[in-house]
Each structure stands twice: as C-alpha cells, then as structure tokens.
Motif scaffolding. Structure first.
Motif, PDB file in Angstrom:
ATOM      1  N   GLU A 316       0.818  -1.228   0.000  1.00  0.00           N
ATOM      2  CA  GLU A 316       0.000   0.000   0.000  1.00  0.00           C
ATOM      3  C   GLU A 316       0.844   1.267   0.000  1.00  0.00           C
ATOM      4  OE1 GLU A 316      -3.347  -2.400   2.604  1.00  0.00           O
ATOM      5  OE2 GLU A 316      -2.374  -0.659   3.509  1.00  0.00           O
ATOM      6  N   VAL A 317       2.031   1.200   0.600  1.00  0.00           N
ATOM      7  CA  VAL A 317       2.904   2.388   0.669  1.00  0.00           C
ATOM      8  C   VAL A 317       4.354   1.961   0.458  1.00  0.00           C
ATOM      9  CG1 VAL A 317       1.443   3.743   2.261  1.00  0.00           C
ATOM     10  CG2 VAL A 317       3.164   2.172   3.188  1.00  0.00           C
ATOM     11  N   GLU A 318       5.186   2.948   0.109  1.00  0.00           N
ATOM     12  CA  GLU A 318       6.635   2.729   0.029  1.00  0.00           C
ATOM     13  C   GLU A 318       7.203   2.834   1.445  1.00  0.00           C
ATOM     14  OE1 GLU A 318       8.581   2.159  -2.750  1.00  0.00           O
ATOM     15  OE2 GLU A 318       6.625   1.851  -3.683  1.00  0.00           O
ATOM     16  N   PRO A 319       8.319   2.153   1.739  1.00  0.00           N
ATOM     17  CA  PRO A 319       8.906   2.278   3.079  1.00  0.00           C
ATOM     18  C   PRO A 319       9.292   3.735   3.385  1.00  0.00           C
ATOM     19  CG  PRO A 319       9.988   0.530   1.825  1.00  0.00           C
ATOM     20  CD  PRO A 319       9.079   1.236   0.877  1.00  0.00           C
ATOM     21  N   LEU A 320       8.944   4.202   4.576  1.00  0.00           N
ATOM     22  CA  LEU A 320       9.345   5.565   4.987  1.00  0.00           C
ATOM     23  C   LEU A 320      10.870   5.662   5.055  1.00  0.00           C
ATOM     24  CD1 LEU A 320       8.603   8.403   6.138  1.00  0.00           C
ATOM     25  CD2 LEU A 320       8.634   7.365   8.410  1.00  0.00           C
ATOM     26  N   VAL A 321      11.529   4.577   5.475  1.00  0.00           N
ATOM     27  CA  VAL A 321      12.996   4.553   5.526  1.00  0.00           C
ATOM     28  C   VAL A 321      13.464   3.351   4.696  1.00  0.00           C
ATOM     29  CG1 VAL A 321      15.021   4.655   7.007  1.00  0.00           C
ATOM     30  CG2 VAL A 321      12.804   5.364   7.914  1.00  0.00           C
ATOM     31  N   SER A 322      13.818   3.597   3.461  1.00  0.00           N
ATOM     32  CA  SER A 322      14.271   2.509   2.587  1.00  0.00           C
ATOM     33  C   SER A 322      15.720   2.145   2.931  1.00  0.00           C
ATOM     34  CB  SER A 322      14.199   2.956   1.133  1.00  0.00           C
ATOM     35  OG  SER A 322      15.135   3.997   0.919  1.00  0.00           O
ATOM     36  N   ALA A 323      16.191   1.024   2.366  1.00  0.00           N
ATOM     37  CA  ALA A 323      17.597   0.637   2.590  1.00  0.00           C
ATOM     38  C   ALA A 323      18.526   1.725   2.047  1.00  0.00           C
ATOM     39  CB  ALA A 323      17.870  -0.699   1.899  1.00  0.00           C
ATOM     40  N   GLU A 324      18.142   2.326   0.945  1.00  0.00           N
ATOM     41  CA  GLU A 324      18.985   3.362   0.332  1.00  0.00           C
ATOM     42  C   GLU A 324      19.047   4.613   1.212  1.00  0.00           C
ATOM     43  OE1 GLU A 324      18.036   3.909  -3.759  1.00  0.00           O
ATOM     44  OE2 GLU A 324      19.348   5.636  -3.957  1.00  0.00           O
ATOM     45  N   ASP A 325      17.903   4.994   1.747  1.00  0.00           N
ATOM     46  CA  ASP A 325      17.833   6.158   2.634  1.00  0.00           C
ATOM     47  C   ASP A 325      18.688   5.886   3.882  1.00  0.00           C
ATOM     48  OD1 ASP A 325      17.025   8.443   3.928  1.00  0.00           O
ATOM     49  OD2 ASP A 325      14.885   8.086   3.707  1.00  0.00           O
ATOM     50  N   ALA A 326      18.510   4.699   4.476  1.00  0.00           N
ATOM     51  CA  ALA A 326      19.281   4.340   5.673  1.00  0.00           C
ATOM     52  C   ALA A 326      20.770   4.258   5.349  1.00  0.00           C
ATOM     53  CB  ALA A 326      18.792   3.014   6.237  1.00  0.00           C
ATOM     54  N   ALA A 327      21.087   3.872   4.097  1.00  0.00           N
ATOM     55  CA  ALA A 327      22.497   3.819   3.694  1.00  0.00           C
ATOM     56  C   ALA A 327      23.105   5.224   3.718  1.00  0.00           C
ATOM     57  CB  ALA A 327      22.623   3.209   2.301  1.00  0.00           C
ATOM     58  N   ARG A 328      22.302   6.237   3.397  1.00  0.00           N
ATOM     59  CA  ARG A 328      22.815   7.617   3.442  1.00  0.00           C
ATOM     60  C   ARG A 328      23.121   8.026   4.883  1.00  0.00           C
ATOM     61  NH1 ARG A 328      18.775   8.879  -0.625  1.00  0.00           N
ATOM     62  NH2 ARG A 328      19.848   8.469  -2.573  1.00  0.00           N
ATOM     63  N   THR A 329      22.267   7.564   5.806  1.00  0.00           N
ATOM     64  CA  THR A 329      22.549   7.843   7.222  1.00  0.00           C
ATOM     65  C   THR A 329      23.836   7.123   7.634  1.00  0.00           C
ATOM     66  OG1 THR A 329      20.220   8.192   7.745  1.00  0.00           O
ATOM     67  CG2 THR A 329      21.649   7.598   9.574  1.00  0.00           C
ATOM     68  N   LEU A 330      24.009   5.887   7.156  1.00  0.00           N
ATOM     69  CA  LEU A 330      25.231   5.143   7.476  1.00  0.00           C
ATOM     70  C   LEU A 330      26.460   5.841   6.871  1.00  0.00           C
ATOM     71  CD1 LEU A 330      26.402   2.598   8.837  1.00  0.00           C
ATOM     72  CD2 LEU A 330      26.185   1.439   6.635  1.00  0.00           C
ATOM     73  N   ALA A 331      26.307   6.385   5.668  1.00  0.00           N
ATOM     74  CA  ALA A 331      27.418   7.105   5.039  1.00  0.00           C
ATOM     75  C   ALA A 331      27.807   8.308   5.889  1.00  0.00           C
ATOM     76  CB  ALA A 331      27.024   7.546   3.627  1.00  0.00           C
ATOM     77  N   LEU A 332      26.813   8.935   6.504  1.00  0.00           N
ATOM     78  CA  LEU A 332      27.092  10.078   7.390  1.00  0.00           C
ATOM     79  C   LEU A 332      27.844   9.610   8.638  1.00  0.00           C
ATOM     80  CD1 LEU A 332      26.747  13.017   8.257  1.00  0.00           C
ATOM     81  CD2 LEU A 332      24.364  12.505   8.880  1.00  0.00           C
ATOM     82  N   VAL A 333      27.403   8.486   9.198  1.00  0.00           N
ATOM     83  CA  VAL A 333      28.103   7.911  10.362  1.00  0.00           C
ATOM     84  C   VAL A 333      29.564   7.606   9.984  1.00  0.00           C
ATOM     85  CG1 VAL A 333      28.246   5.825  11.796  1.00  0.00           C
ATOM     86  CG2 VAL A 333      26.057   6.968  11.482  1.00  0.00           C
ATOM     87  N   GLU A 334      29.753   7.022   8.816  1.00  0.00           N
ATOM     88  CA  GLU A 334      31.115   6.677   8.382  1.00  0.00           C
ATOM     89  C   GLU A 334      31.957   7.931   8.181  1.00  0.00           C
ATOM     90  OE1 GLU A 334      31.288   3.869   5.137  1.00  0.00           O
ATOM     91  OE2 GLU A 334      30.442   2.279   6.376  1.00  0.00           O
ATOM     92  N   ALA A 335      31.335   8.980   7.663  1.00  0.00           N
ATOM     93  CA  ALA A 335      32.079  10.232   7.463  1.00  0.00           C
ATOM     94  C   ALA A 335      32.536  10.790   8.811  1.00  0.00           C
ATOM     95  CB  ALA A 335      31.205  11.246   6.721  1.00  0.00           C
ATOM     96  N   ILE A 336      31.683  10.668   9.822  1.00  0.00           N
ATOM     97  CA  ILE A 336      32.059  11.166  11.163  1.00  0.00           C
ATOM     98  C   ILE A 336      33.215  10.329  11.717  1.00  0.00           C
ATOM     99  CG2 ILE A 336      31.250  11.392  13.554  1.00  0.00           C
ATOM    100  CD1 ILE A 336      28.483  12.153  12.320  1.00  0.00           C
TER     101      ILE A 336
END
Ligand SMILES: NC(=O)c1ccc[n+]([C@@H]2O[C@H](COP(=O)([O-])OP(=O)(O)OC[C@H]3O[C@@H](n4cnc5c(N)ncnc54)[C@H](O)[C@@H]3O)[C@@H](O)[C@H]2O)c1
Length: 353
Positions: A316-336
């Motif tokens: 019925e809906v797309e995931p609010l937090v997709s794997a790709e979106d969460a990967a961007r958060t992980l990329a931010l963690v890695e940058a830190i």
C-alpha cells in the motif's frame, strides 16, 4: 476478511521482544516463528506458541512467512536481509542497515533487483513529535534554517557492556545510538554536506568511542553541532527526553535538538516554537520572543512503525525509511568516523558508489 500476515522474528533479544510486544496486539498480523540461536529463544518461542529455529534459512524455507522482523546483531543485518530478499520476503530490518557501506550497497542493489521492500528501523521518524516538527520546518515556521544543536548525553550502566558484541567494532555509540540522531537530523534538516569530529574512549577504554563532538555543515547551508556521550550522568538525549521507552525514566523538560532559523526556533521533543509577533517587522533581541507550544497527539513510534510495515508488506505504501535512505545515514556515520580518525573535514560518500 483477509487473513492476518504471518510475521517471523529473527533475533528475539531486547529489541525483538519489543517488536513482539506490539505485534501481539495487532489484529492484521500474527507471529509465526522465531529464529535465534540464543539460550532463551526456544523457551520464548514456546511461550509465544510458535516454532523455534536456531537458523533463519531453514525457517524461511519451511515456514514461508509473509514478512520478517530482523533484530539480530548489527553485523548480521545485511546477510540476513539478503537471504530474506532471495526468498521474496519483505523485511523490517533493525538499524543500522549494516555495519559498512560496501555491504549495504549490495543490499540496496538487491532491493532494486528483487522489488522486495526493506523498511529500516529508524523508528523515531514515525514518532508524531517528529512528524509535527518536520511539518513545521517544511511549512517555513523557522524561516531559513540556520543552526542545529543536537545532544545525546546519558549514561549506559556498566552491565550494558557485559554483552560482548556491544563492546566490539560493528557496535558502539555512533552506530548504535547517534545513528538515530543523525537519521533524524537528515530527515528534519536535509542532507549533510560535510563533517568534522573529535572522539575519545577515555572513560571506558573500549574499542568504540564513549564521547564525540561533531560539526555538521548541511547542504542547504545550516551549521550544526552534535555532542554525544554514553558515559555521562546527564539528561540531554532523545532517549531520556522523548519518553518513547518506559525503561528510561523521562526527563520531559530537557531538549535534545534545538533548531533555529531566521524566523523562529524549535525545541525537540518539547515542540516549543519561538518567534516574534507577526506584526513586528525586523524584530530582534529587544523585543519579546514569544514561545508557543505546538500541539501533537502522542503515539508509540515502534507500534506506528510496525503498522507502517504491514502497509508496506501489503504493497500500500513505500517504506518511509528505505535501505537506500538508511544507507545515506550510514554514510554520514562513516564520514564522522573518518573525520574523527583523520582530523579532517569529510563528506559522506555517495551510496551509489
Ligand atoms: N530501534 C532501536 O531503537 C533499537 C534499540 C536497541 C537495539 N536496536 C537494534 O536491534 C538489534 C538487536 O539489538 P538488541 O539490543 O535486541 O540485542 P540483543 O543482544 O538483546 O539481541 C540480539 C538477539 O539476536 C540473537 N542472535 C544472534 N545471532 C543470531 C542469528 N544468527 N540469527 C538470529 N538471531 C541471532 C541473539 O541470540 C539475541 O537474542 C541491533 O541491531 C540493534 O542495533 C535497535
């Protein structure tokens, strides 16, 4: 009437049990199996009246669930999720989506290839407080967002670290806790262009940092700081302030995020909105700053996330937090992590590779 969705749980520890607590109260879904090699898992499965497996693969083959909730240790997330996708089973995958971006890219590609959805468990995005805060930002209540102050300051008791994986690389405050704050900052304030950071492990001496100070430059120009420590007797964190988890006595008066723009400011989770009177053009520090409490109906973020997941499973809906979106958060963690290790400013790398 449509039969309830059959949901399997992979990893029935602390978080898996919290998911089950909500699952058992929803009429549209039912638990169908538990996969967990831990010593208490078989007894839990028996208590919950479902089959127990030590391994998730035979469980996927034999039980054929409609969807799974994955709440096993971080370093198993990607491998487990890939197995579920290969079996065509949608996944609610606990955060972090994985422990490094290279493995997560594989997962992002598998989601695209298979068309099977993954919802990543950054559950705070489902909290009505955050939904309202985002609405205010989107509606321009703060004008041009200019400064962002985020705090994660609390003390985890020593017994928390008795579980070995919590002390090891692949866990740690950045990947376990600050990833939630960073995900919310991205969700509320937009992408981060670059970071600088310093970190220390001098209180506990484990491999992972117990304290960190981060400077954030957002793509839209706002500047931010995030001060984090899980080794201080302090009240300033989403965990203690937001009252999401009754296991943590609430510090309802204490903010954890302070967002300020040219037309107003917002404290979270209080949702106190500061601004000057509408008829005062060019108002400044000589005029009274008005504080307005924004209304918001409380809701349990984990439960709302699970309800959203069922909608995702039903298509019925797309995931609010997709794997790709969460990967961007992980990329931010890695940058830190990279900024703290090198002493240099770092830009989160592209998820596309
Ligand atoms: N969303 C949140 O706010 C939040 C909060 C806490 C933890 N988490 C996440 O949830 C996950 C689990 O954390 P936790 O605190 O429940 O840890 P935990 O140690 O309490 O539970 C982990 C469980 O996984 C089981 N396990 C180990 N290997 C397994 C395997 N191969 N297959 C299936 N199960 C296996 C363990 O036996 C244990 O029962 C972590 O990824 C963590 O980051 C999320």
């Amino acid at each position: 009437m449509t039969p309830p969705l059959r949901i399997a749980l992979i990893g029935a520890g602390n978080m898996g049990q919290q998911h089950y607590r909500h699952l058992k109260t929803l009429s549209e879904a039912v638990l169908c199996a538990v996969a967990d090699p831990g010593p208490q898992a078989a007894a839990l499965a028996a208590q919950w009246g479902v089959a127990h497996y030590s391994e998730h693969r035979p469980m996927l083959e034999q039980v054929r669930p409609d969807a799974v909730i994955v709440a096993n240790p971080n370093n198993q997330h990607v491998g487990t999720a890939l197995d579920c996708l290969a079996a065509g089973v949608p996944v609610l995958l606990e955060k972090p989506v994985g422990v490094d971006l290279d493995e997560v890219r594989e997962l992002v590609a598998a989601v695209k290839r298979s068309g099977v959805p993954v919802l990543v468990g950054h559950h705070r995005r489902h909290n009505p407080l955050i939904v309202r805060a985002r609405e205010l930002l989107r509606n321009g209540a703060l004008g041009r967002l200019t400064t962002v102050t985020a705090l994660f300051q609390l003390r985890k008791p020593d017994r928390y670290f008795e579980i070995p994986w919590r002390r090891e690389p692949g866990a740690g405050m950045l990947l376990t806790n600050l990833i939630h704050d960073l995900d919310l900052l991205r969700h509320l304030c937009g992408e981060v262009h670059s970071v600088q950071a310093i970190s220390a492990n001098t209180v506990r001496g484990f491999a992972n940092a117990d304290s960190v100070a981060v400077l954030l430059q957002f793509a839209d120009g706002a500047l931010g700081t995030l001060t984090g420590s899980d080794a201080v007797a302090a009240p300033w964190s989403w965990e203690l302030a937001a009252g999401e988890n009754p296991a943590y006595p609430q510090q309802a008066e204490q903010p954890c995020y302070l967002l300020a723009g040219t037309a107003g400011a917002l404290s979270i989770p209080q949702l106190k909105h500061w601004h000057y009177a509408a008829d005062q053009l060019d108002a400044g520090w000589h005029e009274p700053l008005l504080a307005q409490q924004q209304a918001c109906t409380a809701g349990d973020a984990l439960r709302l996330q699970l309800e959203h997941f069922l909608q995702v499973v039903r298509g019925e809906v797309e995931p609010l937090v997709s794997a790709e979106d969460a990967a961007r958060t992980l990329a931010l963690v890695e940058a830190i992590g990279a900024a703290a290790a090198s002493g240099r400013a770092c830009t989160p790398v592209s998820v596309e590779g």
